[in-house]
Design a protein around this motif. Structure first.
Motif, PDB file in Angstrom:
ATOM      1  N   LEU A 230     -12.662   8.376   3.740  1.00 53.59           N
ATOM      2  CA  LEU A 230     -12.104   7.065   4.074  1.00 53.59           C
ATOM      3  C   LEU A 230     -13.179   6.054   4.449  1.00 53.59           C
ATOM      4  O   LEU A 230     -13.103   4.888   4.066  1.00 53.59           O
ATOM      5  CB  LEU A 230     -11.117   7.231   5.239  1.00 53.59           C
ATOM      6  CG  LEU A 230     -10.103   6.133   5.519  1.00 53.59           C
ATOM      7  CD1 LEU A 230      -9.227   5.868   4.312  1.00 53.59           C
ATOM      8  CD2 LEU A 230      -9.240   6.526   6.717  1.00 53.59           C
TER       9      LEU A 230
ATOM     10  N   LEU B 135       0.671   4.191  -2.889  1.00 56.26           N
ATOM     11  CA  LEU B 135       0.483   5.608  -2.578  1.00 56.26           C
ATOM     12  C   LEU B 135       1.618   6.455  -3.144  1.00 56.26           C
ATOM     13  O   LEU B 135       1.399   7.562  -3.645  1.00 56.26           O
ATOM     14  CB  LEU B 135       0.375   5.802  -1.063  1.00 56.26           C
ATOM     15  CG  LEU B 135      -0.432   7.026  -0.592  1.00 56.26           C
ATOM     16  CD1 LEU B 135      -1.822   7.024  -1.210  1.00 56.26           C
ATOM     17  CD2 LEU B 135      -0.521   7.044   0.925  1.00 56.26           C
TER      18      LEU B 135
ATOM     19  N   VAL C  13      -0.670   5.411   5.572  1.00 58.43           N
ATOM     20  CA  VAL C  13      -0.803   3.966   5.358  1.00 58.43           C
ATOM     21  C   VAL C  13      -0.922   3.234   6.690  1.00 58.43           C
ATOM     22  O   VAL C  13      -1.737   2.312   6.844  1.00 58.43           O
ATOM     23  CB  VAL C  13       0.377   3.428   4.538  1.00 58.43           C
ATOM     24  CG1 VAL C  13       0.316   1.899   4.447  1.00 58.43           C
ATOM     25  CG2 VAL C  13       0.371   4.028   3.141  1.00 58.43           C
TER      26      VAL C  13
ATOM     27  N   GLU D  20       0.828  -1.208   0.000  1.00 57.43           N
ATOM     28  CA  GLU D  20       0.000   0.000   0.000  1.00 57.43           C
ATOM     29  C   GLU D  20       0.863   1.258   0.000  1.00 57.43           C
ATOM     30  O   GLU D  20       0.514   2.271  -0.605  1.00 57.43           O
ATOM     31  CB  GLU D  20      -0.940  -0.001   1.206  1.00 57.43           C
ATOM     32  CG  GLU D  20      -2.043   1.029   1.124  1.00 57.43           C
ATOM     33  CD  GLU D  20      -3.235   0.699   1.989  1.00 57.43           C
ATOM     34  OE1 GLU D  20      -4.337   1.196   1.695  1.00 57.43           O
ATOM     35  OE2 GLU D  20      -3.079  -0.059   2.970  1.00 57.43           O
TER      36      GLU D  20
ATOM     37  N   THR E 163      -7.960   4.898   0.460  1.00 53.39           N
ATOM     38  CA  THR E 163      -6.671   5.383   0.967  1.00 53.39           C
ATOM     39  C   THR E 163      -6.143   6.509   0.082  1.00 53.39           C
ATOM     40  O   THR E 163      -5.686   7.557   0.569  1.00 53.39           O
ATOM     41  CB  THR E 163      -5.632   4.248   1.009  1.00 53.39           C
ATOM     42  OG1 THR E 163      -6.132   3.174   1.800  1.00 53.39           O
ATOM     43  CG2 THR E 163      -4.319   4.736   1.612  1.00 53.39           C
TER      44      THR E 163
ATOM     45  N   TRP F 154      -8.294   9.645   0.495  1.00 54.75           N
ATOM     46  CA  TRP F 154      -8.043  10.297   1.782  1.00 54.75           C
ATOM     47  C   TRP F 154      -6.711  11.049   1.768  1.00 54.75           C
ATOM     48  O   TRP F 154      -6.632  12.191   2.208  1.00 54.75           O
ATOM     49  CB  TRP F 154      -8.052   9.256   2.901  1.00 54.75           C
ATOM     50  CG  TRP F 154      -8.019   9.838   4.283  1.00 54.75           C
ATOM     51  CD1 TRP F 154      -8.802  10.842   4.768  1.00 54.75           C
ATOM     52  CD2 TRP F 154      -7.160   9.448   5.352  1.00 54.75           C
ATOM     53  NE1 TRP F 154      -8.500  11.094   6.087  1.00 54.75           N
ATOM     54  CE2 TRP F 154      -7.492  10.254   6.476  1.00 54.75           C
ATOM     55  CE3 TRP F 154      -6.165   8.487   5.488  1.00 54.75           C
ATOM     56  CZ2 TRP F 154      -6.847  10.134   7.705  1.00 54.75           C
ATOM     57  CZ3 TRP F 154      -5.535   8.356   6.719  1.00 54.75           C
ATOM     58  CH2 TRP F 154      -5.857   9.181   7.803  1.00 54.75           C
TER      59      TRP F 154
ATOM     60  N   VAL G 185      -4.465   3.683   8.048  1.00 52.86           N
ATOM     61  CA  VAL G 185      -5.449   2.859   7.337  1.00 52.86           C
ATOM     62  C   VAL G 185      -5.285   1.387   7.712  1.00 52.86           C
ATOM     63  O   VAL G 185      -6.282   0.668   7.912  1.00 52.86           O
ATOM     64  CB  VAL G 185      -5.315   3.051   5.811  1.00 52.86           C
ATOM     65  CG1 VAL G 185      -6.252   2.091   5.075  1.00 52.86           C
ATOM     66  CG2 VAL G 185      -5.633   4.486   5.419  1.00 52.86           C
ATOM     67  N   GLN G 186      -4.049   0.936   7.822  1.00 50.36           N
ATOM     68  CA  GLN G 186      -3.812  -0.456   8.211  1.00 50.36           C
ATOM     69  C   GLN G 186      -4.384  -0.747   9.600  1.00 50.36           C
ATOM     70  O   GLN G 186      -4.979  -1.804   9.828  1.00 50.36           O
ATOM     71  CB  GLN G 186      -2.307  -0.746   8.194  1.00 50.36           C
ATOM     72  CG  GLN G 186      -1.677  -0.735   6.802  1.00 50.36           C
ATOM     73  CD  GLN G 186      -1.888  -2.022   6.032  1.00 50.36           C
ATOM     74  OE1 GLN G 186      -1.895  -3.098   6.598  1.00 50.36           O
ATOM     75  NE2 GLN G 186      -2.055  -1.909   4.715  1.00 50.36           N
TER      76      GLN G 186
END
Length: 293
Positions: free
Chosen positions: A270, A207, A223, A203, A243, A246, A226-227
């Motif tokens: 998100l 990004l 990241v 990810e 992601t 956002w 989000v994780q």
């Protein structure tokens, strides 16, 4: 466009279209292209299933024909339909012809046939296109049964007219968000691949490629946030597309750090359910921000 000859070339091809793939997905794509076999992609919404078809269309320089599935989708909208008003006019004009067979032969011809996405993909005289059958899980079992002939033999039979068989099989990509189970008969005719939520490293790379102007520090924190969010008990976990949205929202606010106020004010990019937003706001935002410091 020359098709990739190895899995490594397939990975590079996808990366040239800003799509970060893993070895397993690249293998499925390579074999699907090599063996002319449909590719069935399943996974949560927003993990990159539909995007993959667009990237392959761009990098392989192939036309993309998309069939967006929905509840109640039928053959007339997905494959073909007859132009009944024009046929009725033809019948009226042919009333002086006594032979019924001749009239039927005239009205059931390509002149009165309207081609929808499935038939367009099979009856394409140019280089074979990419046929995207998107969100198959939104349709019903009878429509799945109709697809079996197309997936097996790359052909579509019109009882009143003829069978259209693709000269060069299109690359068929089917996607499902798994809101219901797809019949085994569909899956047997395809290479199957589950696209999961990406790892932290993957990810992060996505990004960096999609939004290269973001600082490394902010990229890492976004990241990580989000994780951590995906570990929560939410109705809908954020996908990769969320992601990216956002991160874009935060940078467009000219903010280079994750602060509680900014996070809470942009959660709508998100999370897509109010109950999820309410659950995360406040203490949960504080907890996650403390974890990723």
């Amino acid at each position: 466009m020359i098709l990739p000859e190895t899995i490594e070339e397939t990975e590079k091809l996808l990366l040239s279209g800003n799509y970060v793939s893993d070895r397993s997905l690249s293998t499925s794509i390579f074999l699907s292209l090599k063996l002319n076999k449909p590719l069935f992609l399943e996974g949560e919404a927003g993990v990159g299933k539909t995007e993959l078809a667009y990237v392959l269309s761009k990098t392989l320089n192939k036309k993309l024909i998309r069939l967006q599935c929905y509840e109640g989708l039928d053959i007339s909208s997905a494959a073909y339909e007859w132009n009944y008003p024009a046929q009725m006019i033809e019948i009226r004009l042919s009333e002086n012809i006594s032979k019924k067979e001749e009239i039927l032969q005239n009205i059931y011809s390509e002149k009165f046939l309207t081609k929808r996405p499935l038939l367009q993909a099979l009856d394409n005289n140019e280089e074979s296109p990419i046929l995207l059958i998107d969100e198959l899980d939104r349709t019903d079992a009878p429509f799945e049964a109709f697809l079996l002939e197309i997936l097996s033999d790359f052909q579509l039979s019109i009882p009143e007219y003829k069978t259209f068989k693709a000269k060069t099989p299109p690359l068929i990509i089917l996607t499902s968000n798994r809101t219901r189970e797809i019949h085994d008969a569909i899956k047997r005719r395809c290479f199957y691949h589950w696209i999961d939520y990406p790892s932290y490293e993957k990810e992060l790379n996505i990004l960096k490629i999609q939004l290269p102007k973001i600082s490394n520090d902010l990229n890492n924190k976004i990241v990580k946030f989000v994780q951590e969010l995906r570990k929560q008990d939410l109705y809908k976990l954020p996908g990769v597309s969320e992601t990216i949205d956002w991160a874009s929202a935060i940078t467009n606010l000219n903010n280079n750090s994750l602060e509680k106020e900014i996070v809470e004010n942009t959660l709508g990019a998100l999370l897509k359910y109010q109950d999820d937003i309410v659950r995360i706001k406040g203490k949960e935002v504080d907890n996650i921000l403390n974890k990723i410091k």
